[in-house]
Design a protein around this motif. Sequence first.
Motif, PDB file in Angstrom:
ATOM      1  N   MET A  91      99.079  66.544 -25.056  1.00 33.63           N
ATOM      2  CA  MET A  91      99.385  66.664 -23.629  1.00 33.63           C
ATOM      3  C   MET A  91      98.525  65.707 -22.805  1.00 33.63           C
ATOM      4  O   MET A  91      98.994  65.121 -21.819  1.00 33.63           O
ATOM      5  CB  MET A  91      99.142  68.105 -23.176  1.00 33.63           C
ATOM      6  CG  MET A  91     100.030  69.135 -23.851  1.00 33.63           C
ATOM      7  SD  MET A  91     101.751  69.045 -23.324  1.00 33.63           S
ATOM      8  CE  MET A  91     101.621  69.602 -21.637  1.00 33.63           C
ATOM      9  N   MET A  92      97.274  65.529 -23.218  1.00 30.23           N
ATOM     10  CA  MET A  92      96.360  64.650 -22.487  1.00 30.23           C
ATOM     11  C   MET A  92      96.692  63.177 -22.691  1.00 30.23           C
ATOM     12  O   MET A  92      96.467  62.355 -21.800  1.00 30.23           O
ATOM     13  CB  MET A  92      94.916  64.920 -22.923  1.00 30.23           C
ATOM     14  CG  MET A  92      94.392  66.288 -22.541  1.00 30.23           C
ATOM     15  SD  MET A  92      92.781  66.639 -23.300  1.00 30.23           S
ATOM     16  CE  MET A  92      91.790  65.296 -22.665  1.00 30.23           C
ATOM     17  N   LEU A  93      97.225  62.843 -23.875  1.00 26.05           N
ATOM     18  CA  LEU A  93      97.450  61.438 -24.211  1.00 26.05           C
ATOM     19  C   LEU A  93      98.929  61.051 -24.198  1.00 26.05           C
ATOM     20  O   LEU A  93      99.312  60.051 -24.799  1.00 26.05           O
ATOM     21  CB  LEU A  93      96.858  61.144 -25.594  1.00 26.05           C
ATOM     22  CG  LEU A  93      95.359  61.418 -25.749  1.00 26.05           C
ATOM     23  CD1 LEU A  93      94.909  61.181 -27.187  1.00 26.05           C
ATOM     24  CD2 LEU A  93      94.553  60.543 -24.795  1.00 26.05           C
ATOM     25  N   ASN A  94      99.724  61.816 -23.495  1.00 23.37           N
ATOM     26  CA  ASN A  94     101.165  61.550 -23.454  1.00 23.37           C
ATOM     27  C   ASN A  94     101.511  60.503 -22.395  1.00 23.37           C
ATOM     28  O   ASN A  94     102.369  60.686 -21.545  1.00 23.37           O
ATOM     29  CB  ASN A  94     101.935  62.849 -23.174  1.00 23.37           C
ATOM     30  CG  ASN A  94     103.439  62.666 -23.327  1.00 23.37           C
ATOM     31  OD1 ASN A  94     103.896  61.816 -24.079  1.00 23.37           O
ATOM     32  ND2 ASN A  94     104.199  63.476 -22.607  1.00 23.37           N
ATOM     33  N   ARG A  95     100.791  59.390 -22.443  1.00 27.55           N
ATOM     34  CA  ARG A  95     101.055  58.255 -21.561  1.00 27.55           C
ATOM     35  C   ARG A  95     100.855  56.972 -22.362  1.00 27.55           C
ATOM     36  O   ARG A  95      99.981  56.925 -23.230  1.00 27.55           O
ATOM     37  CB  ARG A  95     100.132  58.260 -20.346  1.00 27.55           C
ATOM     38  CG  ARG A  95     100.361  59.427 -19.399  1.00 27.55           C
ATOM     39  CD  ARG A  95      99.428  59.362 -18.215  1.00 27.55           C
ATOM     40  NE  ARG A  95      99.617  60.466 -17.296  1.00 27.55           N
ATOM     41  CZ  ARG A  95      98.902  60.660 -16.185  1.00 27.55           C
ATOM     42  NH1 ARG A  95      97.952  59.773 -15.870  1.00 27.55           N
ATOM     43  NH2 ARG A  95      99.129  61.689 -15.413  1.00 27.55           N
ATOM     44  N   SER A  96     101.618  55.958 -22.061  1.00 28.13           N
ATOM     45  CA  SER A  96     101.531  54.697 -22.795  1.00 28.13           C
ATOM     46  C   SER A  96     100.645  53.715 -22.046  1.00 28.13           C
ATOM     47  O   SER A  96     101.113  52.888 -21.258  1.00 28.13           O
ATOM     48  CB  SER A  96     102.935  54.113 -23.010  1.00 28.13           C
ATOM     49  OG  SER A  96     103.724  54.988 -23.782  1.00 28.13           O
ATOM     50  N   THR A  97      99.343  53.811 -22.290  1.00 31.76           N
ATOM     51  CA  THR A  97      98.386  52.874 -21.719  1.00 31.76           C
ATOM     52  C   THR A  97      97.450  52.401 -22.828  1.00 31.76           C
ATOM     53  O   THR A  97      97.416  52.978 -23.918  1.00 31.76           O
ATOM     54  CB  THR A  97      97.567  53.519 -20.588  1.00 31.76           C
ATOM     55  OG1 THR A  97      96.746  54.563 -21.138  1.00 31.76           O
ATOM     56  CG2 THR A  97      98.475  54.106 -19.518  1.00 31.76           C
ATOM     57  N   ARG A  98      96.670  51.384 -22.536  1.00 35.41           N
ATOM     58  CA  ARG A  98      95.728  50.886 -23.541  1.00 35.41           C
ATOM     59  C   ARG A  98      94.673  51.925 -23.864  1.00 35.41           C
ATOM     60  O   ARG A  98      94.239  52.066 -25.007  1.00 35.41           O
ATOM     61  CB  ARG A  98      95.072  49.604 -23.037  1.00 35.41           C
ATOM     62  CG  ARG A  98      96.011  48.408 -22.967  1.00 35.41           C
ATOM     63  CD  ARG A  98      95.261  47.154 -22.551  1.00 35.41           C
ATOM     64  NE  ARG A  98      96.157  46.000 -22.516  1.00 35.41           N
ATOM     65  CZ  ARG A  98      95.772  44.775 -22.204  1.00 35.41           C
ATOM     66  NH1 ARG A  98      94.493  44.546 -21.883  1.00 35.41           N
ATOM     67  NH2 ARG A  98      96.639  43.787 -22.194  1.00 35.41           N
ATOM     68  N   VAL A  99      94.240  52.658 -22.850  1.00 32.67           N
ATOM     69  CA  VAL A  99      93.209  53.676 -23.060  1.00 32.67           C
ATOM     70  C   VAL A  99      93.736  54.794 -23.959  1.00 32.67           C
ATOM     71  O   VAL A  99      93.074  55.212 -24.908  1.00 32.67           O
ATOM     72  CB  VAL A  99      92.722  54.240 -21.713  1.00 32.67           C
ATOM     73  CG1 VAL A  99      91.738  55.395 -21.943  1.00 32.67           C
ATOM     74  CG2 VAL A  99      92.076  53.147 -20.878  1.00 32.67           C
ATOM     75  N   THR A 100      94.939  55.285 -23.656  1.00 32.45           N
ATOM     76  CA  THR A 100      95.497  56.367 -24.472  1.00 32.45           C
ATOM     77  C   THR A 100      95.787  55.886 -25.885  1.00 32.45           C
ATOM     78  O   THR A 100      95.636  56.646 -26.843  1.00 32.45           O
ATOM     79  CB  THR A 100      96.780  56.920 -23.830  1.00 32.45           C
ATOM     80  OG1 THR A 100      97.726  55.853 -23.645  1.00 32.45           O
ATOM     81  CG2 THR A 100      96.481  57.580 -22.500  1.00 32.45           C
TER      82      THR A 100
END
Length: 292
Positions: A91-100
């Motif tokens: 749930m916390m990492l459900n984004r497409s970014t370099r950090v995630t």
Amino acid sequence: MKAWNRTRYPFYFIVPALLVYGLFFVYPTLTGFAYSFTDWSAYSDEVHYIGLDNFRDLFSEGVLGLAVRNTLLYAVVVTVLVNAIGLLLAMMLNRSTRVTAFYRTAFYTPVVIAPLIIGYVFTAIYSPEDGPLNQALRWIGLDVLAVDWLNDSRYALFSIMMTEVWRSAGFAMVVYLAGLKTIPRDLLEAADVDGAGALRRFKNVVFPLLAPSFTINILLTVINSMKVFETVLVLTNGGPGYDTEVFNTLIFRNFSRGNWGYATASGLVLTLIISIVAIVFLRMLRKREVDL
């Protein structure tokens, strides 16, 4: 004739795989089943059929109950924590970014490391005198929590559980992430429009649609937890005493002593227990998917 050849053509690729599967899985399984009813051991060149004697000895052994209890307790705690932490990470990492992307890789990395290596690393971490864990606790003034994690019966099994949770949570995270990607954004946006908060969105939209992911994760975690071996072997070898003895360390101990038929019978019992538990969980989880 050409049509018949075209029909058989795919089987030419399947047969080698079936031969390998039969040689390295089916044959050893059937052989092990047969040997579990014999007195096969390192102390005799002859093998005799003894019926159910190995199973009677197994169920009369006092350590068996402790091993079963530890295995089931381990499986329950690890399954709950791995899935809870894995879902939270997803749930916390459900984004497409370099950090995630970095954090996804970092959390998944322990999954691909051999359990033996992880066991040796955590043996050093749990060291009572110079281990990083106890040193950190002393540094922040929590000396009372700096205990002998692996040689104290109160903490040994808990320490093994936490090691496995650290190792396996990343796999659960990946499965839940895959499930989250299948949820249509339209449903989440509609819930926002209706005024649903984060908790209501999770309860009424996300949680029901993640049912297949829950089925996969819970089933795999239960099965793998009940087969735990390398981590226990390296960290405690079933000790102190028999306080962390699990089914596979019991089997390994008997194989090491040369009681091969007895150990094979123990392995057959473990296989049956895992099969029964897996079937029960699968039916319950499938029923939940249908009900949702």
